[in-house]
Scaffold this motif. Structure first.
Motif, PDB file in Angstrom:
ATOM      1  N   ASN A  15      80.554  44.188  97.862  1.00 51.99           N
ATOM      2  CA  ASN A  15      79.643  43.521  97.021  1.00 51.99           C
ATOM      3  C   ASN A  15      78.153  44.241  96.700  1.00 51.99           C
ATOM      4  OD1 ASN A  15      81.118  40.977  98.263  1.00 51.99           O
ATOM      5  ND2 ASN A  15      81.448  41.010  96.064  1.00 51.99           N
ATOM      6  N   VAL A  16      78.144  45.134  95.912  1.00 48.02           N
ATOM      7  CA  VAL A  16      76.972  45.920  96.196  1.00 48.02           C
ATOM      8  C   VAL A  16      75.839  45.245  94.872  1.00 48.02           C
ATOM      9  CG1 VAL A  16      75.762  48.392  95.479  1.00 48.02           C
ATOM     10  CG2 VAL A  16      78.269  48.223  96.418  1.00 48.02           C
ATOM     11  N   ARG A  17      74.900  44.875  95.589  1.00 51.61           N
ATOM     12  CA  ARG A  17      73.739  44.145  94.897  1.00 51.61           C
ATOM     13  C   ARG A  17      72.641  45.100  94.721  1.00 51.61           C
ATOM     14  NH1 ARG A  17      69.810  39.336  96.797  1.00 51.61           N
ATOM     15  NH2 ARG A  17      68.479  39.066  95.070  1.00 51.61           N
ATOM     16  N   PHE A  18      72.175  45.068  93.428  1.00 53.15           N
ATOM     17  CA  PHE A  18      71.031  45.868  92.929  1.00 53.15           C
ATOM     18  C   PHE A  18      70.322  45.326  92.032  1.00 53.15           C
ATOM     19  CE2 PHE A  18      74.536  47.548  90.700  1.00 53.15           C
ATOM     20  CZ  PHE A  18      73.967  48.336  89.602  1.00 53.15           C
ATOM     21  N   GLN A  19      69.316  45.993  91.674  1.00 51.67           N
ATOM     22  CA  GLN A  19      68.235  45.552  90.576  1.00 51.67           C
ATOM     23  C   GLN A  19      67.520  46.803  89.936  1.00 51.67           C
ATOM     24  OE1 GLN A  19      66.612  42.868  93.113  1.00 51.67           O
ATOM     25  NE2 GLN A  19      64.677  43.929  93.666  1.00 51.67           N
ATOM     26  N   LEU A  20      66.797  46.514  88.890  1.00 52.24           N
ATOM     27  CA  LEU A  20      66.120  47.479  87.960  1.00 52.24           C
ATOM     28  C   LEU A  20      64.561  47.090  88.401  1.00 52.24           C
ATOM     29  CD1 LEU A  20      67.967  47.238  84.939  1.00 52.24           C
ATOM     30  CD2 LEU A  20      67.574  49.439  85.960  1.00 52.24           C
ATOM     31  N   ALA A  21      63.917  48.178  88.882  1.00 55.44           N
ATOM     32  CA  ALA A  21      62.375  48.030  89.090  1.00 55.44           C
ATOM     33  C   ALA A  21      61.610  47.402  87.919  1.00 55.44           C
ATOM     34  CB  ALA A  21      62.054  49.354  89.531  1.00 55.44           C
ATOM     35  N   ASP A  22      62.107  47.734  86.673  1.00 58.46           N
ATOM     36  CA  ASP A  22      61.698  46.832  85.468  1.00 58.46           C
ATOM     37  C   ASP A  22      62.650  45.987  85.185  1.00 58.46           C
ATOM     38  OD1 ASP A  22      60.798  46.130  82.941  1.00 58.46           O
ATOM     39  OD2 ASP A  22      60.195  48.089  82.415  1.00 58.46           O
ATOM     40  N   GLU A  23      62.428  44.622  85.522  1.00 54.77           N
ATOM     41  CA  GLU A  23      63.433  43.564  85.130  1.00 54.77           C
ATOM     42  C   GLU A  23      63.971  43.472  83.672  1.00 54.77           C
ATOM     43  OE1 GLU A  23      62.329  39.970  87.054  1.00 54.77           O
ATOM     44  OE2 GLU A  23      62.614  40.731  88.944  1.00 54.77           O
ATOM     45  N   ARG A  24      62.924  43.849  82.757  1.00 52.15           N
ATOM     46  CA  ARG A  24      63.078  43.877  81.404  1.00 52.15           C
ATOM     47  C   ARG A  24      64.209  44.707  80.863  1.00 52.15           C
ATOM     48  NH1 ARG A  24      57.150  45.458  79.690  1.00 52.15           N
ATOM     49  NH2 ARG A  24      57.592  47.269  80.951  1.00 52.15           N
ATOM     50  N   LEU A  25      64.627  45.797  81.605  1.00 56.61           N
ATOM     51  CA  LEU A  25      65.653  46.561  81.444  1.00 56.61           C
ATOM     52  C   LEU A  25      66.848  45.920  81.723  1.00 56.61           C
ATOM     53  CD1 LEU A  25      64.202  50.032  82.533  1.00 56.61           C
ATOM     54  CD2 LEU A  25      64.587  48.989  80.058  1.00 56.61           C
ATOM     55  N   THR A  26      67.160  44.851  82.555  1.00 56.53           N
ATOM     56  CA  THR A  26      68.347  44.232  82.880  1.00 56.53           C
ATOM     57  C   THR A  26      69.236  43.828  81.643  1.00 56.53           C
ATOM     58  OG1 THR A  26      67.238  43.296  85.117  1.00 56.53           O
ATOM     59  CG2 THR A  26      69.446  42.508  84.356  1.00 56.53           C
ATOM     60  N   GLU A  27      68.876  43.507  80.771  1.00 55.90           N
ATOM     61  CA  GLU A  27      69.712  42.968  79.771  1.00 55.90           C
ATOM     62  C   GLU A  27      70.243  44.199  79.092  1.00 55.90           C
ATOM     63  OE1 GLU A  27      71.126  40.183  79.344  1.00 55.90           O
ATOM     64  OE2 GLU A  27      70.216  39.340  80.928  1.00 55.90           O
ATOM     65  N   PRO A  28      69.408  45.158  78.451  1.00 54.26           N
ATOM     66  CA  PRO A  28      69.827  46.373  77.764  1.00 54.26           C
ATOM     67  C   PRO A  28      70.864  47.199  78.796  1.00 54.26           C
ATOM     68  CG  PRO A  28      67.655  46.243  77.616  1.00 54.26           C
ATOM     69  CD  PRO A  28      67.870  44.978  78.573  1.00 54.26           C
ATOM     70  N   PHE A  29      70.560  47.266  80.060  1.00 56.67           N
ATOM     71  CA  PHE A  29      71.586  47.843  81.225  1.00 56.67           C
ATOM     72  C   PHE A  29      72.936  47.206  80.887  1.00 56.67           C
ATOM     73  CE2 PHE A  29      73.916  48.168  84.870  1.00 56.67           C
ATOM     74  CZ  PHE A  29      73.700  49.656  85.436  1.00 56.67           C
ATOM     75  N   LEU A  30      72.893  45.802  80.904  1.00 57.14           N
ATOM     76  CA  LEU A  30      74.424  45.082  81.005  1.00 57.14           C
ATOM     77  C   LEU A  30      75.070  45.481  79.679  1.00 57.14           C
ATOM     78  CD1 LEU A  30      73.080  41.629  82.626  1.00 57.14           C
ATOM     79  CD2 LEU A  30      74.864  43.332  83.698  1.00 57.14           C
ATOM     80  N   GLN A  31      74.198  45.157  78.572  1.00 57.85           N
ATOM     81  CA  GLN A  31      74.849  45.519  77.162  1.00 57.85           C
ATOM     82  C   GLN A  31      75.316  46.729  77.168  1.00 57.85           C
ATOM     83  OE1 GLN A  31      71.781  44.281  74.444  1.00 57.85           O
ATOM     84  NE2 GLN A  31      71.707  42.146  75.262  1.00 57.85           N
ATOM     85  N   GLN A  32      74.870  47.748  77.524  1.00 55.13           N
ATOM     86  CA  GLN A  32      75.115  49.370  77.524  1.00 55.13           C
ATOM     87  C   GLN A  32      76.166  49.628  78.092  1.00 55.13           C
ATOM     88  OE1 GLN A  32      71.748  51.926  76.779  1.00 55.13           O
ATOM     89  NE2 GLN A  32      70.601  50.304  76.112  1.00 55.13           N
ATOM     90  N   ALA A  33      76.260  48.860  79.448  1.00 60.00           N
ATOM     91  CA  ALA A  33      77.226  49.066  80.476  1.00 60.00           C
ATOM     92  C   ALA A  33      78.619  48.589  79.771  1.00 60.00           C
ATOM     93  CB  ALA A  33      77.035  48.424  81.738  1.00 60.00           C
ATOM     94  N   GLU A  34      78.635  47.430  79.396  1.00 59.15           N
ATOM     95  CA  GLU A  34      79.885  46.814  78.778  1.00 59.15           C
ATOM     96  C   GLU A  34      80.471  47.870  77.592  1.00 59.15           C
ATOM     97  OE1 GLU A  34      81.436  42.473  77.150  1.00 59.15           O
ATOM     98  OE2 GLU A  34      79.574  42.581  78.515  1.00 59.15           O
ATOM     99  N   ALA A  35      79.370  48.218  76.687  1.00 60.79           N
ATOM    100  CA  ALA A  35      79.809  48.987  75.641  1.00 60.79           C
ATOM    101  C   ALA A  35      80.533  50.344  76.201  1.00 60.79           C
ATOM    102  CB  ALA A  35      78.644  49.448  74.526  1.00 60.79           C
ATOM    103  N   ALA A  36      80.197  50.876  77.420  1.00 55.88           N
ATOM    104  CA  ALA A  36      80.673  51.928  78.011  1.00 55.88           C
ATOM    105  C   ALA A  36      81.845  51.527  78.797  1.00 55.88           C
ATOM    106  CB  ALA A  36      79.575  52.573  78.901  1.00 55.88           C
ATOM    107  N   GLY A  37      82.275  50.198  78.854  1.00 57.88           N
ATOM    108  CA  GLY A  37      83.674  49.927  79.532  1.00 57.88           C
ATOM    109  C   GLY A  37      83.391  49.580  80.996  1.00 57.88           C
ATOM    110  N   LEU A  38      81.989  49.281  81.313  1.00 55.39           N
ATOM    111  CA  LEU A  38      81.712  48.725  82.703  1.00 55.39           C
ATOM    112  C   LEU A  38      81.431  47.225  82.816  1.00 55.39           C
ATOM    113  CD1 LEU A  38      79.652  51.965  83.294  1.00 55.39           C
ATOM    114  CD2 LEU A  38      81.898  51.630  84.255  1.00 55.39           C
TER     115      LEU A  38
END
Length: 361
Positions: free
Chosen positions: A298-321
Protein backbone atom coordinates in the motif's frame (compact mmCIF):
# COMPACT_ATOMS: atom_id res chain seq x y z
CA UNK A 1 -10.10 0.55 -25.23
CA UNK A 2 -7.22 1.22 -22.84
CA UNK A 3 -7.12 -1.06 -19.77
CA UNK A 4 -8.50 0.19 -16.46
CA UNK A 5 -6.43 -0.51 -13.34
CA UNK A 6 -8.09 -0.81 -9.94
CA UNK A 7 -5.73 0.34 -7.14
CA UNK A 8 -8.28 -0.19 -4.34
CA UNK A 9 -7.03 -1.39 -0.98
CA UNK A 10 -9.82 -3.97 -0.81
CA UNK A 11 -11.89 -5.54 -2.08
CA UNK A 12 -9.00 -5.51 -4.48
CA UNK A 13 -8.23 -6.60 -8.00
CA UNK A 14 -8.24 -10.34 -8.69
CA UNK A 15 -5.89 -11.95 -11.24
CA UNK A 16 -7.28 -11.89 -14.77
CA UNK A 17 -6.50 -15.58 -15.21
CA UNK A 18 -8.50 -16.40 -12.07
CA UNK A 19 -11.50 -14.41 -13.29
CA UNK A 20 -11.38 -16.29 -16.58
CA UNK A 21 -11.33 -19.65 -14.80
CA UNK A 22 -14.10 -18.56 -12.47
CA UNK A 23 -16.22 -17.50 -15.45
CA UNK A 24 -15.71 -20.90 -17.03
CA UNK A 25 -16.20 -23.06 -13.92
CA UNK A 26 -17.93 -21.48 -10.92
CA UNK A 27 -21.31 -21.03 -12.56
CA UNK A 28 -21.45 -24.41 -14.28
CA UNK A 29 -23.73 -27.01 -12.75
CA UNK A 30 -22.04 -30.26 -11.84
CA UNK A 31 -23.35 -33.78 -11.88
CA UNK A 32 -25.27 -32.99 -8.67
CA UNK A 33 -27.14 -30.16 -10.39
CA UNK A 34 -25.43 -27.47 -8.28
CA UNK A 35 -22.92 -24.80 -9.22
CA UNK A 36 -20.32 -23.47 -6.79
CA UNK A 37 -22.70 -20.78 -5.57
CA UNK A 38 -25.29 -23.38 -4.62
CA UNK A 39 -23.30 -26.44 -3.57
CA UNK A 40 -24.11 -27.79 -0.07
CA UNK A 41 -21.12 -27.78 2.26
CA UNK A 42 -21.88 -31.38 3.11
CA UNK A 43 -21.41 -32.47 -0.50
CA UNK A 44 -18.32 -34.42 -1.61
CA UNK A 45 -17.61 -31.78 -4.25
CA UNK A 46 -17.36 -28.95 -1.70
CA UNK A 47 -15.36 -31.03 0.76
CA UNK A 48 -12.91 -31.84 -2.04
CA UNK A 49 -12.55 -28.14 -2.85
CA UNK A 50 -12.02 -27.28 0.82
CA UNK A 51 -9.30 -29.90 1.15
CA UNK A 52 -7.66 -28.80 -2.11
CA UNK A 53 -7.61 -25.18 -0.90
CA UNK A 54 -6.00 -26.26 2.39
CA UNK A 55 -3.38 -28.41 0.70
CA UNK A 56 -2.50 -25.80 -1.89
CA UNK A 57 -2.15 -23.07 0.76
CA UNK A 58 -0.08 -25.34 2.97
CA UNK A 59 2.23 -26.08 0.04
CA UNK A 60 2.61 -22.41 -0.86
CA UNK A 61 3.54 -21.52 2.72
CA UNK A 62 5.62 -24.61 3.43
CA UNK A 63 3.35 -25.02 6.44
CA UNK A 64 5.21 -26.66 9.34
CA UNK A 65 3.81 -29.61 11.22
CA UNK A 66 1.61 -28.66 14.14
CA UNK A 67 -0.38 -25.93 12.40
CA UNK A 68 -3.99 -26.03 11.22
CA UNK A 69 -5.79 -24.00 8.56
CA UNK A 70 -9.32 -22.62 8.82
CA UNK A 71 -11.44 -20.84 6.21
CA UNK A 72 -13.93 -18.80 8.22
CA UNK A 73 -16.91 -16.70 7.21
CA UNK A 74 -16.59 -12.99 7.88
CA UNK A 75 -13.84 -10.41 7.69
CA UNK A 76 -10.62 -9.89 9.59
CA UNK A 77 -12.37 -7.51 12.00
CA UNK A 78 -14.23 -10.48 13.45
CA UNK A 79 -10.85 -11.88 14.39
CA UNK A 80 -10.30 -8.83 16.59
CA UNK A 81 -12.79 -10.56 18.91
CA UNK A 82 -12.09 -14.18 18.02
CA UNK A 83 -8.40 -13.97 18.93
CA UNK A 84 -8.92 -12.99 22.57
CA UNK A 85 -11.97 -15.23 22.93
CA UNK A 86 -9.89 -18.23 21.85
CA UNK A 87 -6.38 -17.44 23.08
CA UNK A 88 -6.81 -15.72 26.45
CA UNK A 89 -7.61 -18.94 28.27
CA UNK A 90 -7.28 -18.21 31.98
CA UNK A 91 -4.97 -15.23 31.43
CA UNK A 92 -6.20 -11.69 31.90
CA UNK A 93 -3.67 -9.81 29.80
CA UNK A 94 -2.73 -9.61 26.11
CA UNK A 95 -0.01 -7.50 24.52
CA UNK A 96 -0.56 -5.39 21.39
CA UNK A 97 1.72 -3.23 19.28
CA UNK A 98 0.13 -0.06 17.91
CA UNK A 99 1.29 0.41 14.32
CA UNK A 100 -1.56 2.55 13.02
CA UNK A 101 -5.26 2.62 12.27
CA UNK A 102 -6.02 -1.10 12.04
CA UNK A 103 -3.84 -2.04 15.01
CA UNK A 104 -5.74 0.60 16.95
CA UNK A 105 -9.06 -0.96 15.97
CA UNK A 106 -7.80 -4.38 17.11
CA UNK A 107 -6.66 -2.90 20.44
CA UNK A 108 -10.01 -1.25 21.12
CA UNK A 109 -11.87 -4.49 20.45
CA UNK A 110 -9.50 -6.60 22.57
CA UNK A 111 -10.11 -4.30 25.53
CA UNK A 112 -13.67 -5.66 25.64
CA UNK A 113 -12.23 -9.01 26.76
CA UNK A 114 -8.80 -8.45 28.28
CA UNK A 115 -6.40 -6.10 29.95
CA UNK A 116 -4.38 -4.83 27.00
CA UNK A 117 -0.74 -3.82 27.38
CA UNK A 118 0.36 -1.63 24.47
CA UNK A 119 4.02 -2.63 24.33
CA UNK A 120 5.14 -0.54 21.32
CA UNK A 121 3.81 2.35 19.27
CA UNK A 122 4.53 3.60 15.78
CA UNK A 123 6.20 6.92 15.17
CA UNK A 124 3.27 9.22 14.45
CA UNK A 125 5.22 12.24 13.19
CA UNK A 126 6.55 12.49 9.64
CA UNK A 127 8.36 10.46 8.50
CA UNK A 128 6.16 7.67 9.77
CA UNK A 129 7.78 4.48 11.00
CA UNK A 130 6.72 1.12 12.39
CA UNK A 131 7.07 0.48 16.13
CA UNK A 132 10.63 -0.14 17.31
CA UNK A 133 11.24 -3.86 17.42
CA UNK A 134 13.45 -4.24 20.49
CA UNK A 135 12.75 -4.40 24.22
CA UNK A 136 9.00 -4.83 24.22
CA UNK A 137 7.83 -4.90 27.88
CA UNK A 138 5.70 -8.04 27.68
CA UNK A 139 3.80 -8.73 30.92
CA UNK A 140 4.61 -11.99 32.68
CA UNK A 141 1.04 -13.27 32.40
CA UNK A 142 0.65 -12.27 28.75
CA UNK A 143 -1.49 -14.70 26.72
CA UNK A 144 -0.20 -13.55 23.31
CA UNK A 145 1.27 -10.55 21.49
CA UNK A 146 -0.62 -9.09 18.51
CA UNK A 147 0.91 -7.15 15.62
CA UNK A 148 -0.34 -5.68 12.35
CA UNK A 149 2.75 -6.01 10.14
CA UNK A 150 1.31 -3.95 7.27
CA UNK A 151 -0.99 -0.96 7.81
CA UNK A 152 -3.08 -0.23 4.75
CA UNK A 153 -4.07 3.26 5.90
CA UNK A 154 -0.72 4.71 6.91
CA UNK A 155 1.27 2.68 4.38
CA UNK A 156 3.61 1.41 7.11
CA UNK A 157 5.23 -2.05 7.06
CA UNK A 158 7.34 -3.72 9.73
CA UNK A 159 10.95 -4.07 8.51
CA UNK A 160 11.24 -7.32 10.52
CA UNK A 161 9.39 -9.33 13.14
CA UNK A 162 9.76 -8.74 16.87
CA UNK A 163 11.15 -11.43 19.15
CA UNK A 164 8.42 -12.19 21.68
CA UNK A 165 10.15 -15.21 23.17
CA UNK A 166 7.74 -17.76 24.60
CA UNK A 167 4.75 -15.44 24.14
CA UNK A 168 2.84 -16.53 21.00
CA UNK A 169 3.02 -13.94 18.23
CA UNK A 170 -0.32 -13.21 16.54
CA UNK A 171 -0.52 -11.28 13.28
CA UNK A 172 -3.26 -9.56 11.34
CA UNK A 173 -1.58 -10.24 8.00
CA UNK A 174 -4.59 -9.24 5.90
CA UNK A 175 -2.78 -6.81 3.59
CA UNK A 176 0.52 -8.68 3.21
CA UNK A 177 -0.49 -12.35 3.31
CA UNK A 178 0.81 -14.34 0.30
CA UNK A 179 2.76 -11.30 -0.96
CA UNK A 180 5.98 -13.22 -0.33
CA UNK A 181 7.47 -16.13 1.64
CA UNK A 182 6.44 -16.30 5.29
CA UNK A 183 8.06 -18.22 8.14
CA UNK A 184 4.89 -19.49 9.79
CA UNK A 185 6.90 -21.06 12.61
CA UNK A 186 7.50 -17.56 14.01
CA UNK A 187 3.81 -17.22 14.82
CA UNK A 188 1.24 -18.75 17.11
CA UNK A 189 -1.60 -17.53 14.91
CA UNK A 190 -1.95 -15.66 11.61
CA UNK A 191 -5.19 -14.36 10.17
CA UNK A 192 -5.93 -12.61 6.90
CA UNK A 193 -9.08 -11.27 5.31
CA UNK A 194 -9.42 -12.57 1.78
CA UNK A 195 -10.05 -9.34 -0.11
CA UNK A 196 -6.40 -8.44 -0.75
CA UNK A 197 -4.47 -11.45 -2.07
CA UNK A 198 -6.81 -14.41 -1.49
CA UNK A 199 -10.21 -13.79 -3.03
CA UNK A 200 -13.50 -11.98 -2.45
CA UNK A 201 -14.52 -10.28 0.78
CA UNK A 202 -16.44 -12.40 3.29
CA UNK A 203 -13.75 -15.03 3.91
CA UNK A 204 -10.86 -15.03 6.39
CA UNK A 205 -8.00 -17.51 6.53
CA UNK A 206 -6.76 -18.46 10.01
CA UNK A 207 -3.59 -20.45 10.62
CA UNK A 208 -3.21 -21.55 14.23
CA UNK A 209 -0.63 -23.58 16.12
CA UNK A 210 -2.23 -26.70 17.52
CA UNK A 211 -1.10 -26.25 21.13
CA UNK A 212 -3.01 -22.95 21.34
CA UNK A 213 -6.23 -24.81 20.61
CA UNK A 214 -5.95 -26.44 24.03
CA UNK A 215 -6.72 -23.14 25.73
CA UNK A 216 -10.16 -22.78 27.22
CA UNK A 217 -12.50 -20.74 25.03
CA UNK A 218 -15.57 -20.89 27.23
CA UNK A 219 -17.05 -17.57 26.10
CA UNK A 220 -16.51 -18.05 22.38
CA UNK A 221 -19.76 -18.60 20.45
CA UNK A 222 -19.70 -21.87 18.52
CA UNK A 223 -18.99 -20.30 15.08
CA UNK A 224 -16.18 -18.26 16.70
CA UNK A 225 -14.49 -21.21 18.41
CA UNK A 226 -11.39 -22.33 16.50
CA UNK A 227 -11.30 -25.72 18.19
CA UNK A 228 -14.92 -26.47 17.38
CA UNK A 229 -14.58 -25.29 13.79
CA UNK A 230 -11.63 -27.62 13.29
CA UNK A 231 -13.45 -30.51 14.95
CA UNK A 232 -16.38 -30.03 12.57
CA UNK A 233 -14.23 -29.50 9.47
CA UNK A 234 -14.92 -25.80 9.10
CA UNK A 235 -18.72 -26.27 9.08
CA UNK A 236 -20.05 -25.18 12.48
CA UNK A 237 -21.88 -22.53 10.46
CA UNK A 238 -22.36 -22.49 6.71
CA UNK A 239 -18.99 -21.69 5.11
CA UNK A 240 -18.74 -19.21 2.26
CA UNK A 241 -18.33 -21.95 -0.31
CA UNK A 242 -18.05 -19.76 -3.40
CA UNK A 243 -15.28 -17.69 -1.76
CA UNK A 244 -13.34 -20.84 -0.86
CA UNK A 245 -13.73 -22.10 -4.43
CA UNK A 246 -12.33 -18.80 -5.72
CA UNK A 247 -9.52 -18.80 -3.16
CA UNK A 248 -8.50 -22.26 -4.38
CA UNK A 249 -8.23 -20.83 -7.91
CA UNK A 250 -6.07 -17.97 -6.61
CA UNK A 251 -3.79 -20.42 -4.80
CA UNK A 252 -3.45 -22.37 -8.06
CA UNK A 253 -2.57 -19.15 -9.92
CA UNK A 254 0.12 -18.22 -7.38
CA UNK A 255 1.67 -21.68 -7.62
CA UNK A 256 1.60 -21.62 -11.42
CA UNK A 257 3.15 -18.14 -11.41
CA UNK A 258 6.21 -19.29 -9.46
CA UNK A 259 4.99 -19.32 -5.88
CA UNK A 260 5.53 -16.81 -3.13
CA UNK A 261 9.12 -16.03 -4.10
CA UNK A 262 7.91 -14.90 -7.52
CA UNK A 263 5.14 -12.82 -5.88
CA UNK A 264 7.72 -11.11 -3.65
CA UNK A 265 10.01 -10.29 -6.59
CA UNK A 266 7.18 -8.86 -8.70
CA UNK A 267 5.78 -6.88 -5.78
CA UNK A 268 9.18 -5.41 -4.92
CA UNK A 269 9.69 -4.28 -8.51
CA UNK A 270 6.28 -2.60 -8.60
CA UNK A 271 6.79 -0.81 -5.29
CA UNK A 272 10.31 0.32 -6.14
CA UNK A 273 9.11 1.74 -9.45
CA UNK A 274 6.37 3.79 -7.81
CA UNK A 275 8.41 4.99 -4.83
CA UNK A 276 11.21 6.02 -7.20
CA UNK A 277 8.74 8.12 -9.18
CA UNK A 278 7.61 9.81 -5.98
CA UNK A 279 11.12 10.41 -4.63
CA UNK A 280 12.46 11.83 -7.90
CA UNK A 281 9.53 14.18 -8.54
CA UNK A 282 11.35 17.17 -7.09
CA UNK A 283 8.94 17.32 -4.15
CA UNK A 284 5.80 17.48 -6.31
CA UNK A 285 4.81 14.09 -4.82
CA UNK A 286 5.77 13.12 -1.29
CA UNK A 287 5.81 9.83 0.60
CA UNK A 288 5.30 10.36 4.35
CA UNK A 289 6.71 6.99 5.44
CA UNK A 290 10.40 6.53 6.23
CA UNK A 291 12.59 4.40 3.99
CA UNK A 292 12.77 0.87 5.33
CA UNK A 293 9.25 1.17 6.75
CA UNK A 294 7.37 1.76 3.50
CA UNK A 295 4.71 -0.76 2.64
CA UNK A 296 5.24 -2.56 -0.67
CA UNK A 297 1.53 -3.42 -0.66
CA UNK A 298 0.00 0.00 0.00
CA UNK A 299 1.98 2.96 -1.34
CA UNK A 300 0.82 6.08 0.42
CA UNK A 301 1.73 9.46 -1.08
CA UNK A 302 0.48 13.00 -1.34
CA UNK A 303 0.83 16.13 -3.41
CA UNK A 304 2.88 19.00 -2.01
CA UNK A 305 0.02 21.25 -3.07
CA UNK A 306 -3.04 19.59 -1.52
CA UNK A 307 -5.32 21.66 -3.75
CA UNK A 308 -4.27 19.42 -6.62
CA UNK A 309 -5.50 16.22 -4.95
CA UNK A 310 -9.02 16.31 -6.38
CA UNK A 311 -7.90 17.23 -9.94
CA UNK A 312 -5.34 14.40 -9.71
CA UNK A 313 -7.99 11.87 -8.71
CA UNK A 314 -10.46 13.02 -11.36
CA UNK A 315 -7.91 12.98 -14.17
CA UNK A 316 -6.42 9.68 -13.04
CA UNK A 317 -9.83 8.03 -13.16
CA UNK A 318 -10.42 9.46 -16.63
CA UNK A 319 -7.11 7.84 -17.61
CA UNK A 320 -8.25 4.44 -16.29
CA UNK A 321 -6.45 4.60 -12.92
CA UNK A 322 -9.13 4.13 -10.30
CA UNK A 323 -9.52 4.06 -6.50
CA UNK A 324 -6.39 6.07 -5.67
CA UNK A 325 -7.93 8.10 -2.86
CA UNK A 326 -6.17 7.63 0.48
CA UNK A 327 -7.76 6.15 3.58
CA UNK A 328 -10.47 8.44 4.93
CA UNK A 329 -8.61 8.85 8.25
CA UNK A 330 -5.31 9.99 6.72
CA UNK A 331 -6.26 11.54 3.36
CA UNK A 332 -3.93 11.99 0.41
CA UNK A 333 -3.39 9.26 -2.16
CA UNK A 334 -2.76 5.52 -2.01
CA UNK A 335 -1.97 2.87 -4.60
CA UNK A 336 -2.43 -0.73 -3.47
CA UNK A 337 -0.09 -3.09 -5.32
CA UNK A 338 -1.28 -6.54 -4.36
CA UNK A 339 -0.30 -9.68 -6.25
CA UNK A 340 -2.90 -9.23 -8.99
CA UNK A 341 -1.77 -5.71 -9.95
CA UNK A 342 0.37 -6.14 -13.09
CA UNK A 343 3.55 -4.19 -13.71
CA UNK A 344 1.74 -2.50 -16.59
CA UNK A 345 -0.67 -0.91 -14.11
CA UNK A 346 2.17 0.63 -12.12
CA UNK A 347 3.89 1.79 -15.31
CA UNK A 348 0.66 3.49 -16.40
CA UNK A 349 0.32 5.21 -13.02
CA UNK A 350 3.93 6.43 -13.08
CA UNK A 351 3.49 7.78 -16.61
CA UNK A 352 0.31 9.60 -15.58
CA UNK A 353 2.01 11.07 -12.51
CA UNK A 354 4.85 12.43 -14.63
CA UNK A 355 2.43 13.90 -17.15
CA UNK A 356 0.27 15.46 -14.41
CA UNK A 357 3.28 17.10 -12.74
CA UNK A 358 4.45 18.52 -16.08
CA UNK A 359 1.05 19.99 -16.83
CA UNK A 360 0.66 21.45 -13.35
CA UNK A 361 4.26 22.61 -13.02
Amino acid sequence: MSPVYNFASGPARLPDAVLERARDTLLLRGADGACALERPFSSPAFRATLERARQRLAALLGLPAGYRVLFLAGGAMQQFSMVPLNLLGRARCAAYADSGYWAGRAIREARRYAEVAVVARYQGATPLAAPPLANWPLPDDCAYCHITPNETGEGIAYPALPDTGAVPLVADATSCFLAGPLDVSRFGLIYAGAQKNIGPAGLTVVIVREDLLEREARYAPAPYCYRQQLAENNTVNTPVGWAIELAALVFDWIAESGGLAAMALANRRKAERLYHAIDTSGGFYQAPVAHGHRSPSNVRFQLADERLTEPFLQQAEAAGLTHLRGHCHVGGLRASLYNAMPQAGVDALVAFMADFSRRQG
